[in-house]
Design an enzyme around this catalytic site. Sequence first.
Site, PDB file in Angstrom:
ATOM      1  N   LYS A   1       0.826  -1.208   0.000  1.00  0.00           N
ATOM      2  CA  LYS A   1       0.000   0.000   0.000  1.00  0.00           C
ATOM      3  C   LYS A   1       0.864   1.264   0.000  1.00  0.00           C
ATOM      4  O   LYS A   1       0.342   2.380  -0.105  1.00  0.00           O
ATOM      5  CB  LYS A   1      -0.937  -0.002   1.206  1.00  0.00           C
ATOM      6  CG  LYS A   1      -1.974  -1.117   1.157  1.00  0.00           C
ATOM      7  CD  LYS A   1      -2.899  -1.087   2.357  1.00  0.00           C
ATOM      8  CE  LYS A   1      -3.927  -2.204   2.300  1.00  0.00           C
ATOM      9  NZ  LYS A   1      -4.840  -2.207   3.472  1.00  0.00           N
TER      10      LYS A   1
ATOM     11  N   HIS B   1     -12.415 -22.718  -0.543  1.00  0.00           N
ATOM     12  CA  HIS B   1     -11.338 -23.566  -0.037  1.00  0.00           C
ATOM     13  C   HIS B   1     -11.332 -24.871  -0.824  1.00  0.00           C
ATOM     14  O   HIS B   1     -12.223 -25.142  -1.641  1.00  0.00           O
ATOM     15  CB  HIS B   1     -11.502 -23.833   1.456  1.00  0.00           C
ATOM     16  CG  HIS B   1     -10.959 -22.740   2.327  1.00  0.00           C
ATOM     17  ND1 HIS B   1      -9.627 -22.376   2.319  1.00  0.00           N
ATOM     18  CD2 HIS B   1     -11.565 -21.925   3.232  1.00  0.00           C
ATOM     19  CE1 HIS B   1      -9.437 -21.391   3.193  1.00  0.00           C
ATOM     20  NE2 HIS B   1     -10.604 -21.085   3.743  1.00  0.00           N
TER      21      HIS B   1
ATOM     22  N   ILE C   1     -12.108 -27.883  -0.263  1.00  0.00           N
ATOM     23  CA  ILE C   1     -13.309 -28.712  -0.221  1.00  0.00           C
ATOM     24  C   ILE C   1     -14.392 -28.171  -1.155  1.00  0.00           C
ATOM     25  O   ILE C   1     -15.153 -28.940  -1.762  1.00  0.00           O
ATOM     26  CB  ILE C   1     -13.832 -28.832   1.232  1.00  0.00           C
ATOM     27  CG1 ILE C   1     -14.850 -29.966   1.352  1.00  0.00           C
ATOM     28  CG2 ILE C   1     -14.403 -27.508   1.727  1.00  0.00           C
ATOM     29  CD1 ILE C   1     -15.203 -30.286   2.800  1.00  0.00           C
TER      30      ILE C   1
ATOM     31  N   ASP D   1      -5.808 -27.328  -4.272  1.00  0.00           N
ATOM     32  CA  ASP D   1      -4.752 -26.336  -4.088  1.00  0.00           C
ATOM     33  C   ASP D   1      -3.464 -26.766  -4.781  1.00  0.00           C
ATOM     34  O   ASP D   1      -2.806 -25.965  -5.458  1.00  0.00           O
ATOM     35  CB  ASP D   1      -4.464 -26.126  -2.602  1.00  0.00           C
ATOM     36  CG  ASP D   1      -5.524 -25.302  -1.900  1.00  0.00           C
ATOM     37  OD1 ASP D   1      -6.541 -24.986  -2.534  1.00  0.00           O
ATOM     38  OD2 ASP D   1      -5.336 -24.986  -0.714  1.00  0.00           O
TER      39      ASP D   1
END
Length: 372
Positions: free
Chosen positions: A74, A138, A140, A168
């Site tokens: 930032k 996620h 799942i 993932d």
Amino acid sequence: MDGALKGLKVLDFSTLLPGPFATLYLADMGAEVIHVESPTRPDLIRLLPPYANGQATAHTYLNRNKQSIALDLKDPENIATIKQKISEFDIVIEQFRPGVMQRLGLDYATLAKINPRLIYCSITGYGQTGLYKDKAGHDINYLALSGIAGHSGRQDSGPPPMGIQIADVAGGSFHAVIGILSAVIERQRSGQGQYIDISMTDCVVSLNNMAAAASLAGKTQQYAEKGHLNGGTFYDYYQTQDGRYLSVGSLEPQFMSGLATILELPVLLEKGASFDEADRQLVKQAIQDKIKSKAFVEWQAIFAMHDVCVEPVMHLDEALDSELAQQRQWTVEVPLDTNSEQTERQLSCPIKFSRSKNVYNFAGQRLGEGKW
């Protein structure tokens, strides 16, 4: 010997698992990876127990061989610094939600104007386009939407929660590496970089491969306990007398015949290839009853002498300390830093080259410990 990817330089903005695991492979194979992390919002992997040598074990593994740079994205001065250095890099990998890097001024379009040879890979749950692009998710959830969960598990108990992150890693990390290295090869011809959009859900759908081919072209619906691999045959796990398990994958005729002989089960030869529900249950129950008659170690000794696709289900610690693990070098001792004689045992890179050498220079660094 040098690493296969020596000479490639990677700027990694990713956190958690998918991106860092992808860049771990690149780093192990010799690429130089600079990992940019927030100084105020630590990567949750750094906080995930257990710990060893003062750091989270997952972090020191996933971030080995990488330089850790602490930058507040930032801060306009840090953005300017990245733009000044971007011409030094071959690859950028990031894992923010769509639009974040654009708001920071670090998107592909902006950086490619400075470095047209830049290969830029974004990893997200649902990709850069479509109705789901801004949704959280996620592993799942990705497995659920991909169809994998729907044709796995048992009809009475539903899909199994997995002990690893399939989407993932097999979806995000591995496909990112494939895409990045493909773009590197293409750049040798064109001289130009390009953008790579990795959706973990898109990629994990491809793991359906054979089942999807049957569903799409063969018009065969895929349901739990109906296919070759998900319970429709005797291909399954069976409990031993002492509560451990064996994996039985003896599908081919020669292996089925061998298993029937070892277990003294003629019914396996008679009905083992049948998809009839009653036959399936009869065969599976016969195998289960037989396996339940002996302890785990007894069956280990028996099946070690026969090549019929039956193997013990190992606990992770057993697997990592097994004879096979030693022979195939599944683990490696990694120095805590370049000047340390103290090491940490970690998983090795499983890709083995005849000439190139994988590198294990140091474990994941403390925040901000690295250098550009």
